[in-house]
Design an enzyme around this catalytic site. Structure first.
Site, PDB file in Angstrom:
ATOM      1  N   GLU A   1      33.985  34.538  36.198  1.00  0.00           N
ATOM      2  CA  GLU A   1      35.332  34.061  36.571  1.00  0.00           C
ATOM      3  C   GLU A   1      35.920  35.120  37.491  1.00  0.00           C
ATOM      4  O   GLU A   1      36.426  36.137  37.034  1.00  0.00           O
ATOM      5  CB  GLU A   1      36.189  33.877  35.306  1.00  0.00           C
TER       6      GLU A   1
ATOM      7  N   CYS B   1      45.102  35.536  38.976  1.00  0.00           N
ATOM      8  CA  CYS B   1      43.912  35.224  39.802  1.00  0.00           C
ATOM      9  C   CYS B   1      44.104  33.962  40.632  1.00  0.00           C
ATOM     10  O   CYS B   1      43.592  33.860  41.733  1.00  0.00           O
ATOM     11  CB  CYS B   1      42.680  35.102  38.921  1.00  0.00           C
TER      12      CYS B   1
ATOM     13  N   GLU C   1      41.931  39.808  48.542  1.00  0.00           N
ATOM     14  CA  GLU C   1      42.893  39.232  47.588  1.00  0.00           C
ATOM     15  C   GLU C   1      44.063  40.208  47.402  1.00  0.00           C
ATOM     16  O   GLU C   1      43.846  41.405  47.207  1.00  0.00           O
ATOM     17  CB  GLU C   1      42.156  39.047  46.255  1.00  0.00           C
TER      18      GLU C   1
HETATM   19  P1  NAD Z   1      37.627  44.452  37.504  1.00  0.00           P
HETATM   20  O1  NAD Z   1      36.472  43.756  38.098  1.00  0.00           O
HETATM   21  O2  NAD Z   1      38.014  45.775  38.052  1.00  0.00           O
HETATM   22  O3  NAD Z   1      37.410  44.681  35.938  1.00  0.00           O
HETATM   23  C1  NAD Z   1      37.013  43.663  35.063  1.00  0.00           C
HETATM   24  C2  NAD Z   1      36.225  44.229  33.911  1.00  0.00           C
HETATM   25  O4  NAD Z   1      35.049  44.873  34.405  1.00  0.00           O
HETATM   26  C3  NAD Z   1      36.977  45.278  33.096  1.00  0.00           C
HETATM   27  O5  NAD Z   1      36.750  45.018  31.721  1.00  0.00           O
HETATM   28  C4  NAD Z   1      36.364  46.588  33.532  1.00  0.00           C
HETATM   29  O6  NAD Z   1      36.324  47.545  32.498  1.00  0.00           O
HETATM   30  C5  NAD Z   1      34.955  46.202  33.940  1.00  0.00           C
HETATM   31  N1  NAD Z   1      34.438  47.031  35.040  1.00  0.00           N
HETATM   32  C6  NAD Z   1      35.137  47.534  36.087  1.00  0.00           C
HETATM   33  N2  NAD Z   1      34.319  48.193  36.928  1.00  0.00           N
HETATM   34  C7  NAD Z   1      33.069  48.110  36.406  1.00  0.00           C
HETATM   35  C8  NAD Z   1      31.793  48.596  36.806  1.00  0.00           C
HETATM   36  N3  NAD Z   1      31.624  49.311  37.919  1.00  0.00           N
HETATM   37  N4  NAD Z   1      30.728  48.314  36.030  1.00  0.00           N
HETATM   38  C9  NAD Z   1      30.880  47.579  34.906  1.00  0.00           C
HETATM   39  N5  NAD Z   1      32.067  47.112  34.470  1.00  0.00           N
HETATM   40  C10 NAD Z   1      33.153  47.371  35.205  1.00  0.00           C
HETATM   41  O7  NAD Z   1      38.834  43.405  37.592  1.00  0.00           O
HETATM   42  P2  NAD Z   1      40.331  43.580  37.135  1.00  0.00           P
HETATM   43  O8  NAD Z   1      41.012  44.579  38.018  1.00  0.00           O
HETATM   44  O9  NAD Z   1      40.412  43.790  35.667  1.00  0.00           O
HETATM   45  O10 NAD Z   1      40.917  42.122  37.449  1.00  0.00           O
HETATM   46  C11 NAD Z   1      41.326  41.730  38.711  1.00  0.00           C
HETATM   47  C12 NAD Z   1      40.343  40.775  39.332  1.00  0.00           C
HETATM   48  O11 NAD Z   1      39.939  39.794  38.398  1.00  0.00           O
HETATM   49  C13 NAD Z   1      40.940  39.982  40.485  1.00  0.00           C
HETATM   50  O12 NAD Z   1      39.989  39.857  41.503  1.00  0.00           O
HETATM   51  C14 NAD Z   1      41.254  38.633  39.876  1.00  0.00           C
HETATM   52  O13 NAD Z   1      41.307  37.583  40.799  1.00  0.00           O
HETATM   53  C15 NAD Z   1      40.120  38.487  38.930  1.00  0.00           C
HETATM   54  N6  NAD Z   1      40.489  37.590  37.850  1.00  0.00           N
HETATM   55  C16 NAD Z   1      39.859  36.389  37.774  1.00  0.00           C
HETATM   56  C17 NAD Z   1      40.219  35.493  36.780  1.00  0.00           C
HETATM   57  C18 NAD Z   1      39.571  34.158  36.657  1.00  0.00           C
HETATM   58  O14 NAD Z   1      39.769  33.504  35.631  1.00  0.00           O
HETATM   59  N7  NAD Z   1      38.803  33.699  37.629  1.00  0.00           N
HETATM   60  C19 NAD Z   1      41.218  35.849  35.868  1.00  0.00           C
HETATM   61  C20 NAD Z   1      41.820  37.082  35.992  1.00  0.00           C
HETATM   62  C21 NAD Z   1      41.447  37.954  36.970  1.00  0.00           C
END
Ligand code: NAD
Length: 453
Positions: A207, A241, A329
């Site tokens: 997602e 998102c 984004e």
């Molecule tokens: P992120 O990708 O930075 O983090 C998401 C998760 O991944 C966290 O639990 C984090 O600890 C983990 N993570 C981060 N870097 C990592 C790495 N290098 N290796 C492994 N795990 C890692 O995203 P975010 O900042 O938490 O959220 C924002 C993004 O999420 C935006 O792009 C938003 O559009 C998207 N989002 C999508 C939905 C959806 O339902 N499609 C919902 C909410 C947010």
């Protein structure tokens, strides 16, 4: 970590999660715990980014309660064996499909709706009969702690366990073998998760995010359009998102539209004090967003304060498709406005970008609506509405292309965490010799005839 996953596999292999009664009682217990701990959950999320209890209820907890009720009320139907037709070549067999759980599942959450994005997939996974390891986002640390306490103090870790942490912990988890990984987050991290899952051929649901366009045509109902758009954009200070990322407005109504937006934002009185606005989640995102505000193009807002991580609802006008703000984004309270005259041109531009998570169209013109729905690919969207598609669990929620793989909510969540096992069952009272040796011409003719029926 390894021991927890090993124990979950034993728990699953011993069929503990298979009975529907087990799943329903786990879901009911989760609902009761969430309800009993609403105060604690409210306090945690307020500490993290000043999200009010009103917002916490309306856009996090109430959706989870609904999810649980829907799952518990429909589980019997969702999990039932489904009959399938049988073709003539297999006469006199019967065919059916058995939904079965996948096993040990890993759920990785994002921070912007931390309860919703952690528990909603967990609810779907439990309903489908799996065990769950949940890794909430580490950015809202109080919320992450509250989720961990609620789950780890009340559920057997062989069934449902929260593991907190950031990149190192998530990387360690991704090195383990799971039967399903469900990830919510950014596109770059989604690619890391997908690669890690590929090593074990683990199925994934991703997602992700992206730039979700909004198209507003000349004949829209301007007042209602602006009201719905502004609410959707500045909810959670734009950290949603599926928030409208940018707006294509028809040139002929641009001035009226901007003035209406100004009125709407002013009358909404967005502030922490009014509990209808939240902080930017951390300094890194605050600085990223402040750098995106092009002072020359500010129509409204633009003020910000690093101590409180506050950014005023901001509108940028005269934005061009190649401006910095149009690259990635936005994920914050800045709305770029681009005017257009020719719908075909903007449809082409949207199609040149990665497929968005959402797209919104505000129009009274049926032909335009039909054309956009037919020509642009996106995850989910709205006509004369924005964001609210997420609140209808009968609509599968997910992205397409770079905005994600797979979907969930309601029954689609159950399907996401299930395998559909196909069975052909044949009685022994009839044995036709067609497929067996010797392969005669007569048999071949008969097979060809049957295959045509
Ligand atoms: P992120 O990708 O930075 O983090 C998401 C998760 O991944 C966290 O639990 C984090 O600890 C983990 N993570 C981060 N870097 C990592 C790495 N290098 N290796 C492994 N795990 C890692 O995203 P975010 O900042 O938490 O959220 C924002 C993004 O999420 C935006 O792009 C938003 O559009 C998207 N989002 C999508 C939905 C959806 O339902 N499609 C919902 C909410 C947010």
């Amino acid at each position: 970590m390894e021991q927890i996953i090993k124990n979950q596999r034993i728990f699953f292999n011993n069929n503990n999660t298979k009975p529907l009664s087990f799943r329903i009682s786990a879901l009911k217990k989760l609902k009761q715990l969430l309800q009993e701990n609403e105060g604690t959950l409210d306090n945690a999320i307020y500490k993290d980014f000043k999200k009010s209890s009103f917002d916490n209820y309306t856009n996090e907890l109430s959706l989870l309660y609904k999810d649980i009720d829907e799952a518990t009320n429909n589980l019997k139907k969702w999990a039932a064996i489904k009959k399938a037709p049988t073709n003539l070549i297999n006469f006199p067999s019967k065919s059916y499909i058995i939904p079965e759980p996948l096993g040990v599942t890993l759920i990785i959450g994002a921070w912007n709706y931390p309860y919703q994005l952690s528990f909603a997939p967990a609810i779907a996974s439990i309903a489908a009969g799996n065990t769950v390891v949940l890794k909430p986002s580490e950015l809202p640390i109080n919320t992450s702690n509250a989720i961990a306490n609620l789950v780890n103090e009340n559920f057997d870790s062989s069934f449902f366990k929260v593991i907190e942490g950031g990149i190192p912990e998530t990387t360690a988890l991704l090195n383990q073998k799971f039967d399903k990984i469900f990830f919510t987050g950014s596109v770059p991290v989604g690619k890391i998760v997908y690669q890690a899952a590929a090593k074990n051929l683990t199925p994934v649901t991703l997602e992700l995010g992206g730039k979700s366009p909004t198209i507003i045509t000349a004949n829209c109902n301007l007042k209602i359009t602006v009201k719905r758009l502004i609410w959707a954009k500045y909810l959670n200070a734009g950290q949603t998102c599926i928030a409208p990322d940018y707006v294509y407005i028809h040139e002929t109504i641009k001035e009226d539209f901007l003035n209406e937006c100004k009125k709407e934002i002013e009358s909404s009185k967005y502030s922490f004090e009014n509990e209808n606005y939240v902080q930017i989640i951390d300094d890194k995102n605050y600085n990223r967003l402040v750098n995106l505000i092009d002072k020359e193009k500010i129509f409204l807002g633009g003020k910000h304060d690093s101590h409180t991580r506050y950014i005023e609802p901001t509108i940028l006008e005269n934005v061009k498709d190649d401006d910095e703000i149009m690259k990635d984004e936005i994920f914050g309270p800045i709305l770029p406005i681009i005017s257009y005259t020719d719908l075909s041109v903007i449809i082409t531009k949207i199609k040149e970008r990665p497929k968005p998570l959402s797209c919104y169209v505000f129009t009274n013109d049926a032909k335009t609506k039909k054309r956009i729905l037919n020509e642009i690919s996106f995850g989910s969207g709205g006509i004369n509405e924005a964001i609210m598609q997420i609140s209808n669990s009968h609509l599968p929620f997910g992205g397409v292309g770079e905005s994600g793989i797979g979907s969930y909510h309601g029954e689609s969540g159950f399907k996401t965490f299930s395998h559909y096992k196909s069975i052909l069952e044949k009685p022994n009272w009839l044995e036709l010799s067609l497929k067996y040796f010797p392969h005669t011409l007569r048999k071949l003719k008969l097979i060809k005839f049957i295959m045509k029926l």
